[in-house]
Design an enzyme around this catalytic site. Structure first.
Site, PDB file in Angstrom:
ATOM      1  N   THR A   1      50.456  15.359 -84.370  1.00 28.24           N
ATOM      2  CA  THR A   1      51.107  16.629 -84.054  1.00 28.24           C
ATOM      3  C   THR A   1      50.960  17.622 -85.194  1.00 28.24           C
ATOM      4  O   THR A   1      50.616  18.793 -84.978  1.00 28.24           O
ATOM      5  CB  THR A   1      52.591  16.408 -83.728  1.00 28.24           C
ATOM      6  OG1 THR A   1      52.700  15.710 -82.483  1.00 28.24           O
ATOM      7  CG2 THR A   1      53.333  17.736 -83.611  1.00 28.24           C
TER       8      THR A   1
ATOM      9  N   ASN B   1      45.152  12.267 -72.863  1.00 30.24           N
ATOM     10  CA  ASN B   1      46.060  11.174 -73.185  1.00 30.24           C
ATOM     11  C   ASN B   1      46.788  10.592 -71.979  1.00 30.24           C
ATOM     12  O   ASN B   1      47.371   9.515 -72.072  1.00 30.24           O
ATOM     13  CB  ASN B   1      47.096  11.645 -74.212  1.00 30.24           C
ATOM     14  CG  ASN B   1      47.843  12.883 -73.740  1.00 30.24           C
ATOM     15  OD1 ASN B   1      47.246  13.952 -73.598  1.00 30.24           O
ATOM     16  ND2 ASN B   1      49.126  12.768 -73.485  1.00 30.24           N
TER      17      ASN B   1
ATOM     18  N   GLN C   1      43.063  10.397 -79.058  1.00 27.61           N
ATOM     19  CA  GLN C   1      42.882   9.276 -78.143  1.00 27.61           C
ATOM     20  C   GLN C   1      41.435   8.778 -78.082  1.00 27.61           C
ATOM     21  O   GLN C   1      41.147   7.833 -77.348  1.00 27.61           O
ATOM     22  CB  GLN C   1      43.338   9.662 -76.728  1.00 27.61           C
ATOM     23  CG  GLN C   1      44.829   9.856 -76.585  1.00 27.61           C
ATOM     24  CD  GLN C   1      45.636   8.586 -76.819  1.00 27.61           C
ATOM     25  OE1 GLN C   1      45.104   7.479 -76.823  1.00 27.61           O
ATOM     26  NE2 GLN C   1      46.931   8.738 -77.005  1.00 27.61           N
TER      27      GLN C   1
ATOM     28  N   THR D   1      54.746  15.182-101.496  1.00 22.04           N
ATOM     29  CA  THR D   1      54.271  13.936-102.091  1.00 22.04           C
ATOM     30  C   THR D   1      53.658  13.033-101.030  1.00 22.04           C
ATOM     31  O   THR D   1      54.290  12.734-100.023  1.00 22.04           O
ATOM     32  CB  THR D   1      55.431  13.199-102.787  1.00 22.04           C
ATOM     33  OG1 THR D   1      55.988  14.066-103.771  1.00 22.04           O
ATOM     34  CG2 THR D   1      54.943  11.916-103.436  1.00 22.04           C
TER      35      THR D   1
ATOM     36  N   CYS E   1      55.506  11.897 -75.644  1.00 19.80           N
ATOM     37  CA  CYS E   1      56.225  13.106 -76.047  1.00 19.80           C
ATOM     38  C   CYS E   1      56.920  13.783 -74.875  1.00 19.80           C
ATOM     39  O   CYS E   1      57.855  14.557 -75.064  1.00 19.80           O
ATOM     40  CB  CYS E   1      55.255  14.096 -76.699  1.00 19.80           C
ATOM     41  SG  CYS E   1      54.504  13.477 -78.211  1.00 19.80           S
TER      42      CYS E   1
END
Length: 391
Positions: free
Chosen positions: A70, A149, A178, A236, A332
């Site tokens: 995403t 997907n 995918q 980080t 999702c």
């Protein structure tokens, strides 16, 4: 339990888990720190980037580690349109993109961009000539996913890339989340400028994504902060997860051909089974003997079918009671009580779009697993048939 939801997330490979645990225990220093611990962590980070670059046949500097698919999609689309806004405000995508792409373009349309959402055929495939016809002098980006997907349709990425090579002002973004490890991918040969991938779709840990940015393409970062990831993705880095993910990507690409051939066989077996259950209807194309190759129109690991007249969650939960884990739409969107946007775009009608089921294979599956699934599908459909909705 038989886990048939690999499109949502794959079980992490045991050797990938071991690698991540070892790095977490030994290399916990911040890779940006100047002391020896930081230097060693930084070396592991760059070694992982080199592993990814070699696996995809590109240069090391063209890869950015993100938090997942995403973010990679958002970083590519928003970053590029922000950077090249002065060159054009017309964008092209398809009606069947993943929400991380589709909703990003909807957001951009509210910010002054004009977006063309191209239709697909009944197999779920966009036509390269439709992409070409939609181009204008103001077009700055085309974004087309490699493999859908939900239904597994393969888009003509090489053909689109070859056509866009004549329009070098237009950036070409491909959501390959995918397709990595299932289909051949040639980033440079296909003229791809931006490419997204996700580690947990190939046996890696969640929380790591890849973004390929072709040399010469510039992006505006989504976040402000430090100068990590060449200034594109401050924060980080999760070194342990990145090292493990690089290993997962390398293994997935190295073993792709044999794994894909095996999964094509499983897909054909399941498609045949679905065709023998009158209440079920396949969404997308079947796979014939001639199509069991890298030129197939459907990905090897995805089968989508509908049970018209039955709510998909009823079938999903009944299968789960029989030891089978499957899904409906993309993870999702699966909790939304709406017809599948993808199946509607394919012209399959509201009834089929409201009852779609997705089966997605992985490395652990064999013919016996598919046969068990087929047997349970027959039993479950027979049990549920009296409860079908009659329109």
């Amino acid at each position: 339990m038989l886990y048939f939801d690999h499109c949502a997330s794959t079980p992490p490979r045991e050797d990938v888990i071991r690698t991540m645990m070892e790095v977490m225990a030994k290399h916990y220093a911040n890779p940006s720190s100047l002391h020896q611990g930081g230097v060693e962590a930084g070396k592991l980070l760059e070694r992982s980037r080199a592993v990814v670059a070699a696996a995809f046949g590109t240069s090391q500097a063209e890869w950015t580690f993100t938090s997942g698919g995403t973010e990679s999609n958002n970083a590519a689309i928003i970053g590029a349109t922000a950077r090249y806004r002065n060159k054009g405000k017309h964008l092209i995508t398809t009606q069947i993109e993943h929400p991380s792409v589709y909703d990003t373009f909807r957001r951009l349309s509210n910010e002054g961009f004009r977006v063309t959402y191209l239709p697909v055929n009944e197999q779920g495939t966009v036509a390269a000539q439709d992409v070409a016809a939609a181009l204008t002098e103001d077009t700055v980006m085309v974004s087309v996913m490699h493999v859908n997907n939900e239904v597994g349709s393969i888009q003509p990425i090489a053909e689109i890339g070859a056509m866009l090579n004549k329009h070098r002002k237009v950036l070409f973004h491909v959501d390959g989340i995918q397709s990595v490890g299932k289909l051949p991918i040639a980033l440079r040969e296909w003229g791809i400028d931006l490419f997204s991938a996700s580690a947990h779709k190939v046996g890696g840990p969640r929380g790591v994504g890849l973004l390929y940015t072709r040399h010469g393409v510039q992006l505006e970062p989504l976040l402000a902060g430090g100068g990590q990831e060449q200034g594109l993705r401050p924060g980080t880095e999760n070194v342990a997860a990145i090292v493990a993910s690089a290993k997962a990507f390398r293994l997935a690409l190295e073993t792709r051909e044999a794994r894909s051939a095996r999964m094509f066989g499983l897909r054909r077996r399941l498609v045949r089974c679905i065709g023998e259950i009158p209440e079920l209807v396949l969404n997308g194309a079947a796979v014939s003997d001639e199509e069991l190759s890298m030129t197939a129109v459907m990905a090897p690991h995805i089968v989508n079918f509908s049970y018209p007249g039955m709510k998909p969650e009823v079938l999903i939960h009944t299968l789960e009671e029989n030891g089978i884990l499957a899904s409906t739409k993309s993870a999702c969107s699966s909790k939304e009580d709406k017809p599948s946007q993808v199946l509607l775009a394919m012209g399959l009608g509201k009834e089929r779009a409201s009852s779609g089921i997705r089966i997605s294979f992985g490395d652990e599956h064999g013919e016996a697993d598919v046969d068990y699934l087929c047997g349970k599908l027959n039993e479950v459909v027979a049990r549920l048939k009296p409860f079908e909705r009659k329109e």
